[in-house]
Enzyme design. Structure first.
Site, PDB file in Angstrom:
ATOM      1  N   HIS A  64     121.512  12.735 109.085  1.00  0.00           N
ATOM      2  CA  HIS A  64     120.889  11.478 109.523  1.00  0.00           C
ATOM      3  C   HIS A  64     121.884  10.475 110.080  1.00  0.00           C
ATOM      4  O   HIS A  64     121.513   9.328 110.319  1.00  0.00           O
ATOM      5  CB  HIS A  64     120.148  10.802 108.371  1.00  0.00           C
ATOM      6  CG  HIS A  64     118.986  11.577 107.839  1.00  0.00           C
ATOM      7  ND1 HIS A  64     117.698  11.358 108.242  1.00  0.00           N
ATOM      8  CD2 HIS A  64     118.929  12.581 106.947  1.00  0.00           C
ATOM      9  CE1 HIS A  64     116.890  12.176 107.599  1.00  0.00           C
ATOM     10  NE2 HIS A  64     117.618  12.943 106.803  1.00  0.00           N
ATOM     11  N   LYS A  89     114.648  -4.272 109.995  1.00  0.00           N
ATOM     12  CA  LYS A  89     115.407  -3.067 109.636  1.00  0.00           C
ATOM     13  C   LYS A  89     116.589  -3.521 108.804  1.00  0.00           C
ATOM     14  O   LYS A  89     116.854  -4.729 108.716  1.00  0.00           O
ATOM     15  CB  LYS A  89     115.884  -2.339 110.892  1.00  0.00           C
ATOM     16  CG  LYS A  89     116.627  -3.281 111.881  1.00  0.00           C
ATOM     17  CD  LYS A  89     117.066  -2.584 113.148  1.00  0.00           C
ATOM     18  CE  LYS A  89     115.951  -2.369 114.143  1.00  0.00           C
ATOM     19  NZ  LYS A  89     115.764  -0.999 114.559  1.00  0.00           N
ATOM     20  N   ARG A  90     117.306  -2.575 108.174  1.00  0.00           N
ATOM     21  CA  ARG A  90     118.512  -2.969 107.447  1.00  0.00           C
ATOM     22  C   ARG A  90     119.432  -3.783 108.357  1.00  0.00           C
ATOM     23  O   ARG A  90     119.492  -3.544 109.563  1.00  0.00           O
ATOM     24  CB  ARG A  90     119.252  -1.728 106.934  1.00  0.00           C
ATOM     25  CG  ARG A  90     118.592  -1.101 105.724  1.00  0.00           C
ATOM     26  CD  ARG A  90     118.545  -2.041 104.539  1.00  0.00           C
ATOM     27  NE  ARG A  90     119.848  -2.109 103.916  1.00  0.00           N
ATOM     28  CZ  ARG A  90     120.171  -1.498 102.774  1.00  0.00           C
ATOM     29  NH1 ARG A  90     119.265  -0.807 102.121  1.00  0.00           N
ATOM     30  NH2 ARG A  90     121.368  -1.608 102.275  1.00  0.00           N
ATOM     31  N   LYS A  94     106.787   2.864 114.572  1.00  0.00           N
ATOM     32  CA  LYS A  94     105.733   2.110 113.869  1.00  0.00           C
ATOM     33  C   LYS A  94     105.272   0.914 114.714  1.00  0.00           C
ATOM     34  O   LYS A  94     104.076   0.617 114.789  1.00  0.00           O
ATOM     35  CB  LYS A  94     106.243   1.629 112.501  1.00  0.00           C
ATOM     36  CG  LYS A  94     106.566   2.790 111.551  1.00  0.00           C
ATOM     37  CD  LYS A  94     107.401   2.361 110.344  1.00  0.00           C
ATOM     38  CE  LYS A  94     108.032   3.577 109.672  1.00  0.00           C
ATOM     39  NZ  LYS A  94     109.069   3.230 108.677  1.00  0.00           N
ATOM     40  N   LYS A 130     123.280  -2.167 114.404  1.00  0.00           N
ATOM     41  CA  LYS A 130     121.905  -2.448 114.826  1.00  0.00           C
ATOM     42  C   LYS A 130     121.825  -3.756 115.623  1.00  0.00           C
ATOM     43  O   LYS A 130     120.827  -4.049 116.257  1.00  0.00           O
ATOM     44  CB  LYS A 130     120.976  -2.502 113.620  1.00  0.00           C
ATOM     45  CG  LYS A 130     120.889  -1.163 112.857  1.00  0.00           C
ATOM     46  CD  LYS A 130     120.014  -1.281 111.619  1.00  0.00           C
ATOM     47  CE  LYS A 130     120.046  -0.050 110.720  1.00  0.00           C
ATOM     48  NZ  LYS A 130     119.110   1.017 111.133  1.00  0.00           N
ATOM     49  N   THR A 135     112.881   4.813 113.033  1.00  0.00           N
ATOM     50  CA  THR A 135     111.479   5.148 112.834  1.00  0.00           C
ATOM     51  C   THR A 135     110.625   3.882 112.940  1.00  0.00           C
ATOM     52  O   THR A 135     109.439   3.958 113.274  1.00  0.00           O
ATOM     53  CB  THR A 135     111.254   5.812 111.459  1.00  0.00           C
ATOM     54  OG1 THR A 135     112.005   5.100 110.469  1.00  0.00           O
ATOM     55  CG2 THR A 135     111.708   7.255 111.464  1.00  0.00           C
TER      56      THR A 135
END
Ligand code: 26Q
Length: 831
Positions: A373, A565-566, A677, A571, A673
């Site tokens: 991952h 998200k985290r 969504k 990110k 992911t």
């Protein structure tokens, strides 16, 4: 009305009280459970009592199916998927289980009759936070799809007493609070004290020779703890199959206490008990620089050992032999966290079941499969030999032996290539000797997969390159997917109803490609009107909730621009924030004319030890504080940090988003992911060519996706050339002015030093190339604003996103695993 059994005689239903699905039976059953399980009647019941009674009512309706499923699988001796994962982020269960049983409407009616607010009851459920984020949530989506596709499966993991911490925001800073999710009781799990295995740690190994002259090794552990099973049923959607999530809790063996007690060491006994129970006590956060924790390795071995022994028990009770173990179980290793399974299965087969090495290795290699991952080098797990050998002396011997045989194979295939041998070794000799868990998983598995096309390609060309040279046929891609049951039907019932109406039926819920039936209606103005009404209603709901939760209720007609998200530098939440500041500067200089009103919503947790991520949270809140109260902005921009982002809160965000921020540096996000969504709820994506964004864009069409930024190849090239962020700072006036603004103290009550580490990091290092992508990002955001100003165009794009998102159902992903990796077949359960 009274809910004691006295009420029953008046409306005795014809259905059995514990399985019937009609409204009347649900009313009766709820009353029974409140009275006989919770020991309460309506007048004195707390909201949690009401939730528990509702949960038991739903659980009762799954139990018969669950037992039928287990019996069917046993009788048919079907190949079973054993999904091994240190995390299962399953989210609240009540609403979803009702969806899967098809009783949501009946339950709502029953609620009305009982004068109970179903929404309030659903809201009372405490979510099991047994995961950090993507990886744990993926495991949960896959459990849903396995059951829905009728594939026999057991999820194996750890029943953490404290899951991921609760996040509070105090004065703009993240403050962590213990997650006491079990304090009021968990109605979904069934405690199985008889399903219990001893797990050893430490000690030494001994050799002995049997009467036939064969040498065996025995591990004499120093410490033994018990793993006890807690089972949670996982029903499929619209089928009778109910699968099993089996989580292990660690306990001290009873004998332990007595021993110590008899020798007079009472406190020693208590200490040993506490130490044993510590193993399943708490989930470790990822992205924490201090994760070299011994306890983490203990956790991994603990759950892997219990799970393998459970599989062995099942196989022996069925067939009496382990010869065909690999035909009975397809073991999936969710990242390297369960990769000790390779060594432990070898130990169990060779040492405990006296199988010869070759046969045991053949079984192990054919049973195991490995999903990677991450490509981030700091996230690849390794353990110091010293620690490993102290805790698991026999496993270290086994790993040495696996390594020796493997490296012999390498030497034959790549003659005189010592460097390659060093690179492939299960032992890293460069950093003080460490066991490389990804290498263990790769050697011991028959299939290795990445989680999106780009990720799987990069895996083969970077971190797993040598393994790919060695075993090219083992490599696969299975692009992630998410369950439409939770992330559409449950969280966005208005949209689900509209889709069902347009499609003509609800087949799309189990076959998401059916959403393509929306496509011919993409220009239908009647549909446009309804589509917008659904989105506005969801935005209004979120606005009201945010108003209560944060004190700011944003205008539902503004563009809801969401990044949830985290918090991690790769990110790039700070890239998003630089755009916010760019708009703010524009307003301060030129007023609000021409600015499309926007609500920026951020959500996500930072690892407790990740200082930079925590500073980013503080900056988001500080910027919000200034912008939300600046009269010059006059409400045109809103910046809101939604605290404690989790599955439950995600369900509020996805339906309400207009724009989904997927802006990681290309090559860093394995898949993502959340991107799926948002998109399946009609949000448009602004994103880089990273992870599954690439495939989402391919599916929905480039014209319906806001693309910006460097490609992964450009990133590699630019880094190889020597990337210099300071050069951008000194030549791009806007970048300079924005970074100077952050450093000015405007957002820190004059304390110019507060955000200095962040600003300097961007100016001098910028490891995730925020400045390099900034200009392109802001340009792209301008296009977003223009598009939002044209509702027909925007709504068309939104409809097409949903119509073409079918690929990203976890049902498709599981179908691919089943056919290409596991070779498992559906096993329908009939009543
Ligand atoms: C490892 C060692 C010690 C402590 C913690 C950990 C640890 C725990 C969890 C390391 C990593 C994780 C979780 C990683 C994760 O969530 N990865 C995400 O997986 C998703 C599902 O495949 C992808 O969509 C995301 O791109 C990826 O970041």
């Amino acid at each position: 009305m009274s809910l004691t059994t006295a009420a029953r005689s008046a409306t005795e239903p014809h259905e059995p009280i514990r399985t019937g699905l009609s409204k009347d039976t649900l009313v009766q059953a709820f009353g029974d459970n409140l009275f006989y399980v919770q020991g309460r009647f309506r007048e004195v019941a707390s909201p949690y009592d009401l939730f528990m009674a509702a949960a038991f009512t739903v659980r009762d309706r799954m139990l018969e199916l669950w037992i039928k499923s287990a019996r069917t699988y046993k009788e048919k001796n079907s190949r079973t998927v054993a999904y091994l994962s240190a995390e299962f982020l399953i989210g609240p269960q009540l609403g979803l289980n009702m969806v899967k049983l098809g009783i949501t409407e009946a339950a709502r009616e029953a609620g009305k009759e009982l004068d109970l607010d179903l929404e309030a009851i659903l809201e009372t459920e405490e979510e099991p936070g047994l995961g950090n984020g993507g990886l744990g949530r993926l495991a949960a989506c896959y459990m849903d799809s396995l059951a829905t596709l009728q594939i026999p499966a057991i999820g194996y993991g750890i029943r953490y007493e404290f899951g991921i911490f609760d996040q509070q925001i105090i004065d703009g800073w993240q403050v962590e609070k213990g997650d006491t999710w079990l304090r009021n009781g968990n109605p979904w799990e069934i405690h199985r004290p008889k399903i219990c295995f001893p797990v050893g740690f430490g000690g030494h190994t001994e050799q002995h020779t049997d009467p036939a002259g064969i040498t065996h090794t025995r591990w004499i552990p120093e410490l033994v703890v018990n793993g006890v099973a807690y089972d949670t049923p996982i029903p499929g959607y619209g089928v009778n199959n109910v699968n099993l999530l089996r989580l292990w809790k660690s306990e001290a063996p009873e004998s332990f206490d007595f021993q110590a007690f008899n020798t007079g060491n009472y406190y020693g006994a208590v200490h040993a008990k506490i130490e044993a129970e510590t193993i399943s006590k708490v989930l470790y956060p990822n992205d924490d620089p201090e994760v070299g924790k011994e306890l983490r390795l203990k956790q991994q071995f603990f759950f892997v050992s219990c799970s393998l022994r459970d599989m062995i028990r099942l196989e022996l009770s069925n067939t009496g032999t382990l010869e065909h173990f690999h035909k009975k179980f397809a073991i999936q290793l969710n990242d390297t966290h369960p990769s000790l399974a390779v060594a432990e299965l070898m130990r169990l087969l060779v040492d405990e079941h006296l199988m010869n090495w070759e046969q045991a290795w053949d079984i192990t290699r054919h049973a195991c499969h490995f999903t990677n991952h991450t490509l981030l080098p700091e996230a690849l797990e390794t353990w110091p030999i010293e620690l490993f050998g102290r805790l698991l002396p026999r496993h270290l011997e086994i790993i040495y032996q696996i390594n020796q045989l493997f490296l012999d194979e390498v030497r034959v295939k790549f003659f005189e290539d010592d460097d390659r041998v060093r690179r492939l070794s299960l032992i890293d000799e460069n950093n003080g000797r460490r066991v490389r868990m990804a290498h263990l998983a790769a050697v011991g598995s028959c299939a290795i997969n990445g989680v999106a096309e780009l990720h799987s390609e990069l895996l083969k060309s970077t971190v797993m390159r040598d393994f790919h040279d060695m075993y090219p046929d083992r490599f696969h891609n299975v692009t992630n997917g998410v369950t439409p049951r939770r992330f559409m039907v449950l969280c966005n019932p208005r949209l689900a109803r509209l889709i069902t109406k347009v499609c003509g039926d609800n087949r799309w819920i189990r076959d998401l490609e059916c959403l393509s039936a929306l496509e011919p209606h993409a220009d239908d103005s009647a549909l446009h009107e309804r589509w917008r009404a659904v989105k506005t209603a969801a935005k209004t709901d979120l606005s009201n909730w945010l108003g209560q939760e944060t004190g700011i209720a944003p205008d539902p007609s503004s563009l809801f621009d969401i990044q949830a998200k985290r918090i991690h530098e790769y990110k790039r939440q700070h890239l998003n924030l630089l755009h916010v500041l760019a708009l703010y500067e524009q307003i301060k200089n030129q007023g609000t004319d021409g600015i499309v009103p926007r609500t920026f919503i951020f959500g996500g947790k930072a690892a407790p030890g990740y200082t930079m991520a925590k500073l980013i949270i503080k900056l988001i809140n500080a910027v919000g504080e200034v912008i939300n109260h600046d009269p010059a902005v006059n409400g045109t921009l809103r910046v809101i940090f939604m605290p404690d982002f989790n599955v439950k809160r995600g369900q509020r965000l996805y339906p309400a988003a207009d724009l989904s921020e997927q802006i990681s540096l290309a090559g860093k996000e394995a898949s993502g992911t959340g991107n799926m969504k948002f998109s399946m709820n009609g949000a448009l994506t602004i994103g880089t060519l990273d992870g599954a964004n690439v495939e989402i864009r391919e599916e929905v069409g480039a014209e319906n996706f806001f693309l910006f930024g460097m490609t992964a190849a450009e990133v590699q090239r630019r880094q190889a050339e020597g990337y210099d962020p300071y050069q951008i700072y000194s030549t791009n006036a806007q970048v300079k002015s924005l970074l100077d603004l952050i450093a000015s103290g405007l957002f820190s009550h004059g304390d110019a030093g507060l955000f200095q580490p962040l600003v300097e990091n961007l100016m001098y290092q910028d490891p995730f190339m925020v400045l390099a992508d900034f200009h392109d990002y802001v340009e792209c955001q301008r296009k977003v604003a223009d598009a939002y100003g044209d509702p027909r165009h925007w709504t068309r794009m939104s409809i097409l996103n949903v119509a073409r998102i079918g690929k990203f159902s976890s049902d498709r992903a599981i179908q691919e695993y089943a056919e290409r990796i596991w070779q498992v077949e559906p096993e329908p359960v009939s009543l």
